[in-house]
Design an enzyme around this catalytic site. Structure first.
Site, mmCIF file in Angstrom:
data_model
loop_
_atom_site.group_PDB
_atom_site.id
_atom_site.type_symbol
_atom_site.label_atom_id
_atom_site.label_comp_id
_atom_site.label_asym_id
_atom_site.label_seq_id
_atom_site.Cartn_x
_atom_site.Cartn_y
_atom_site.Cartn_z
ATOM 1 N N HIS A 193 16.021 -10.127 -38.850
ATOM 2 C CA HIS A 193 15.209 -9.991 -37.632
ATOM 3 C C HIS A 193 14.332 -8.739 -37.653
ATOM 4 O O HIS A 193 13.597 -8.486 -36.705
ATOM 5 C CB HIS A 193 16.114 -9.965 -36.386
ATOM 6 N N ASP B 88 20.300 -18.933 -41.976
ATOM 7 C CA ASP B 88 20.995 -18.365 -40.816
ATOM 8 C C ASP B 88 20.681 -19.255 -39.611
ATOM 9 O O ASP B 88 19.613 -19.862 -39.531
ATOM 10 C CB ASP B 88 20.484 -16.942 -40.584
ATOM 11 N N HIS C 46 19.970 -18.371 -36.683
ATOM 12 C CA HIS C 46 18.874 -17.819 -35.892
ATOM 13 C C HIS C 46 17.572 -17.866 -36.703
ATOM 14 O O HIS C 46 17.612 -17.767 -37.929
ATOM 15 C CB HIS C 46 19.165 -16.369 -35.501
ATOM 16 N N ASP D 21 26.181 -18.417 -39.427
ATOM 17 C CA ASP D 21 26.484 -18.657 -38.017
ATOM 18 C C ASP D 21 26.158 -20.076 -37.558
ATOM 19 O O ASP D 21 26.178 -20.366 -36.371
ATOM 20 C CB ASP D 21 25.806 -17.600 -37.120
HETATM 21 ZN ZN LIG Z 1 22.055 -15.336 -37.126
HETATM 22 ZN ZN LIG Z 2 17.159 -19.343 -40.179
#
Ligand SMILES: [Zn+2]
Ligand SMILES: [Zn+2]
Ligand SMILES: [Zn+2]
Lengths: 557, 440
Positions: free
Chosen positions: B111, B150, B152, B239
């Site tokens: 991120h 991931d 996210h 995750d």
């Molecule tokens: Zn994540």
């Molecule tokens: Zn991703």
């Protein structure tokens, strides 16, 4: 007075030592077919005419268990394994009698699947039919919860002579190594037990009464009585004996490379401020990676008797040995022969040595001296390179915390200590090539026996607490207790030290608090749903390898 | 036991670092993974090689990030080591010591964007991006694909390579309407000079093995086949697991291991994953075995039941539609720039970015030179509610002469009106210039 006895490949050395000097030393040929009589002869010769009531202990370093494994003269031990999810336990099969049963624990020791008792009983029945008498039991994560191993043991113990459980082997996590180590304990047990019972009996008959210790691979000793349930601990104590021998005269303020230069191989070990570097996981014996604590040693196939020849126009040395140097009646040239040609050695047949080296010189278009010089230099260079590699390897060991990353000690050798037959002849060249001061270990002839005698008892305790589960265990000690949420790291640490002192006493240890060293000291808050649910505490303490206090001056004698 | 592929591992669980004691990204996070890896004896397998992580240098950070006001202000030692772990694996791979490698490190990084004021989504600097710049600078690697698995959206990595046609960024993630950071829709396909080279595949909550692996097989692999990267990097976040406490997906350890077998990443770097007991130990063991070419069929979570976590038909249908849409965008990537951005000599945009971890609010405006020959020089002006302000100019890897010239003319002309600091990243020369602004 202390006795140290080291059984080597060709002969056994034994020394009797007092606080500040070697009172007596004997050397006898090793009879590999009858190590018992070799040990007995060594001890008898040494104690002749001595008031043996003043002997406080005798430490033996023998190749018994090592040989038993190498020669596959081990008992046909059985294994019962419960693994659960992960790698297929078939991959770690050690024995014809290897049985996998249902049952699983997770990383915190919580039961995922119950042990299948019927499978255990069926395995036991089959083993009995095959005449198996010694059984190892290993379950995955048993160091976090030994109950499954105990449950299996309770089901079958009455049917076998001896049962070994994985959680007693080591507190370290490593299922495949735990299987191998437990198997080795079960397999060498009968040989080990019979041998030392015979030794004790014979000594009794001769009226010799003193505690018998065995040297372990980690350079520490343990009482013979304590070794019965952990016989594999005494495997490969030979290198430990020589390293401890060097340690006796090693300065404490330097990082030191110890080179034990033999006929066929040179063994390398590292000392940091007077403490030998240990193998992080455990020793590797043949095909078995184990959890047996051990000094870190590296062996290079390069010694005084290495076979020298020319291949593709280049001089090649070792790793095999074809026999003694030509100067001592051998038929192929060796680095020792090169030493004769260079005038560095003189106690053999120089003409024979010259004949051998001149073959090499002709094939490589050199003079006799040039060829000898190249052989000698190349031998030394390869030994130094191997030592450098070992230091790099230790210096680049992984770390798991920022603290260790920043603090991780970088070895920077300030001294090379050489021991073994041709040691003193090699020292100057090793010094020139490495740029590091190089000395021969004093009284190198019996340094290993001396090292065995002077080594102090060592042991290690692993302590694990999980306050959410409300348990704390020290797997190797068969210790467990209930803990509440207010149990903290300092509580765990004092409990671990208490257990260590108790264990040290059993191992014949004299205790001074300063000898306790903390190897691991971690406490984690377990957070579930953003709330603290307990603590996961891991402590590991040890009595570190070293020498008996009070004997410091002996090595200088 | 011998691995079929030599696999390098860096394991840096940073047992003494946390954002705060109860944060999901805390000391305990990789503890049980370490237990599982040690207990399985994975590090003893012949061909699995454990490396000690190195540390990255400020220069290596500076290639990738504009840090306010310098790397030390936004990084802890753990960040230096975590990115250093990725670097260690990348080097071992390039030196051919290993066939592939996995950096199991924390804290994560995907991120973290090009401009860094602090931590967002538990990330301060971008481990993979820093590593990729090392691959380009030290080893001359040109075409790189990053597949971010991931849960996210990898918005930081997307931001860093937004204008870069040589780095293909593919992110699979839980639909941004239902999860942090709320971005990663199919219409985010890259900046004007790199249109089509950012690929977002939002997946519906509840996606499990079938849907996830369908996407890899039918969407990700064909695109990689077309792009022909020299290196495939996997941002291996864990995750998506059915037991993860902060997401809503239904993936499993078996699924992750199969995904790895299909994707064949050269380098994997751990990102998120907060089911520290129920998922991480098994997922990581599965990935390591898969990378090493070993049997992982018996690596399953306690209580794993594939039937119970299976996605329904509507979910599978939605996934297939998204895949079709993504492939269409990929197929028309050559026309995408004109269609979406029009023809202009310079492109401007402004946006705001929140740093949820550190509670910082940033305003950015950006100007990019339109370029057919390279990624194009750009300049970012950034200020925040912490009263820091910076102008950052970036001359991209492989920049054309005109873009190089413009970068320096911008830097010279920038007298720092209202900024604390003015920076220039000259990637072709691998230089970093910096001057003080006139802001007090
Ligand atoms: Zn994540
Ligand atoms: Zn991703
Ligand atoms: Zn350009």
């Amino acid at each position: 007075m202390i006795i140290g006895l080291d059984i080597g490949g060709t002969h056994a050395d034994a020394v009797l030592i007092d606080k500040d000097r070697i009172l007596k030393q004997v050397k006898i040929p090793t009879d590999h077919s009858d190590l018992f009589s070799t040990v007995l002869e060594g001890l008898s010769k040494l104690t002749e005419g001595i008031n043996t009531s003043e002997i406080s202990r005798a430490v033996l370093s023998t190749t018994l268990t090592t040989n038993a494994i190498a020669e596959k003269k081990t008992d046909n031990a059985g294994m019962i394994i419960a693994a659960g999810p992960g790698l297929d336990p078939e991959l770690f099969r050690m024995s014809k009698n290897y049985f996998i049963v249902e049952g699983a624990l997770d990383h915190r020791g919580r039961e995922i699947k119950k042990i299948d008792k019927n499978q255990v009983l069926a395995a036991a029945k089959k083993m009995k039919e095959k005449g198996v008498q010694h059984v190892g039991i290993v379950t995955k994560f048993s160091t976090r919860n030994p109950e499954h191993e105990k449950e299996i043991a309770a089901l079958i113990a009455k049917d076998f002579d001896a049962v070994f459980m994985g959680h007693n082997v080591s507190g370290n996590l490593n299922f495949p190594r735990r299987i191998a180590t437990t198997y080795l304990n079960a397999s060498v047990y009968p040989v080990h037990k019979a041998f030392f019972e015979a030794v004790i009996k014979s000594l009794d008959e001769k009226g010799l009464k003193f505690p018998i210790h065995l040297l372990k691979a980690d350079g520490g000793t343990m009482l013979f009585e304590a070794s019965i349930n952990q016989p594999a601990q005494t495997i490969q104590s030979g290198p430990a004996a020589s390293v401890m021998g060097a340690l006796a005269s090693a300065p404490k303020d330097k990082d030191i490379i110890v080179l034990d230069i033999g006929g066929t191989t040179t063994d390398i070990a590292i000392l940091i401020s007077g403490v030998p570097v240990l193998e992080p996981a455990g020793i590797k014996i043949g095909a078995y990676k184990t959890l047996i604590r051990s000094l870190k040693t590296k062996s290079i196939g390069m010694g005084g008797d290495s076979f020298v020849r020319v291949e593709d126009g280049e001089v090649k040395i070792g790793p095999e040995r074809k026999g003694p140097a030509m100067a001592f009646g051998g038929s192929s040239p060796t680095p020792t022969d090169a030493l004769f040609v260079l005038g560095l050695a003189s106690d053999g047949d120089k003409t024979a040595a010259e004949k051998g080296i001149s073959e090499i010189a002709e094939k490589t278009d050199r003079t006799l001296i040039e060829a000898a010089d190249e052989i000698f230099r190349s031998t030394c260079r390869q030994i130094i390179e191997c030592a450098d590699e070992m230091i790099d390897e230790i210096n680049s060991r992984p770390v798991y915390t920022i603290h260790d990353f920043i603090e991780s000690y970088q070895i920077n050798p300030g001294l090379i200590m050489v021991m073994g037959g041709p040691a003193s002849l090699f020292a100057p060249m090793l010094e020139e090539m490495s740029g590091i001061e190089t000395v021969a270990v004093p009284s190198w002839g019996v340094a290993s026996a001396l090292g065995a005698g002077l080594s102090r008892p060592t042991c290690e305790v692993t302590f694990f607490a999980d306050t959410e589960r409300g348990i704390a265990i020290a797997p190797e000690e068969n210790f467990s207790m209930e803990v509440k949420h207010n149990f903290v790291k300092t509580d765990a640490y004092s409990k671990a030290c208490e257990l260590l002192k108790k264990k040290a006493a059993l191992h014949g240890g004299l205790m001074e608090d300063s000898q306790i060293e903390t190897l691991e000291d971690l406490s984690f808050n377990m957070i579930r749903g953003y709330r603290s649910s307990g603590k996961n505490i891991r402590i590991r303490v040890q009595i570190k390898p070293g020498l008996m206090p009070g004997f410091e001056s002996i090595a200088q004698s | 036991m011998k691995a079929l592929k030599k696999t390098g591992l860096v394991f840096f669980p940073a047992f003494d670092w946390a954002i705060d004691p109860t944060h999901p990204e805390r000391e305990e996070r990789l503890l049980y993974t370490q237990d599982q890896v040690f207990e399985e004896g994975l590090l003893d397998i012949d061909g699995i090689i454990e490396y000690k992580p190195g540390m990255i240098t400020d220069h290596e950070v500076g290639r990738t990030h504009f840090c306010l006001t310098k790397p030390k202000h936004v990084m802890t030692e753990s960040h230096y080591i975590s990115a250093g772990g990725a670097k260690t694996i990348a080097r071992a791979f390039m030196e051919k010591e290993i066939d592939n490698g996995f950096a199991l490190v924390r804290p994560p990084g995907h991120h973290a964007m090009r401009m860094v004021h602090g931590g967002r989504g538990f990330c301060n600097v971008n481990n993979e991006a820093i590593m990729i710049e090392i691959l380009r600078s030290e080893y001359g690697v040109k075409r790189i694909a990053i597949v971010d698995t991931d849960c996210h959206h990898g918005d930081g990595t997307q931001d860093i390579f937004w204008h870069d046609p040589d780095v293909l960024f593919i992110s699979l993630h839980q639909d941004g309407r239902t999860l942090y950071p709320g971005s990663g829709f199919t219409n985010e396909f890259g900046g004007p000079n790199a249109a089509g080279y950012t690929i977002n595949i939002p997946l519906p909550p509840g996606t499990s093995e079938e849907g996830y692996l369908y996407t890899i097989q039918n969407c990700v692999l064909p695109i990689l086949e077309d792009f022909k990267p020299e290196i495939i990097v996997n941002s291996a976040g864990q995750d998506n697991h059915y037991s993860d406490p902060i997401t809503n997906m239904n993936f499993s350890a078996q699924g992750y291991a199969k995904l790895t077998t299909m994707l064949k990443p050269d380098i994997a770097v751990l990102e998120g994953g907060y089911s520290i007991e129920g998922a991480l130990p098994y997922v990581n063991a599965g990935i390591i075995l898969s990378m090493a070419g070993l049997d992982y069929s018996k690596v399953t979570e306690p209580g794993y039941d594939p039937e119970r976590i299976k996605e329904d038909l509507r979910t599978l249908d939605a996934i297939k539609k998204t895949c079709d849409q993504v492939l269409q965008i990929w197929d028309m990537r050559d026309e995408l720039k004109i269609k979406a951005y029009g023809e202009k000599p310079f492109y401007e945009r402004s946006r705001s970015i929140t740093y949820d971890t550190d509670g910082i609010w940033e305003r950015q405006s950006e100007i990019l030179r339109s370029c057919e020959e390279c990624g194009g020089t750009f300049k970012i002006r950034s200020s925040s509610d912490r009263d820091y302000s910076m102008a950052g100019i970036h001359i991209p890897v492989g920049a054309c002469d005109k873009c190089k010239e413009i970068g320096y003319s911008w830097y010279d002309a920038e007298n720092g009106d209202g900024h604390n600091i003015v920076c220039l990243q000259d990637r072709p020369k691998d230089e970093f210039h910096k001057k003080k602004g006139n802001k007090k």
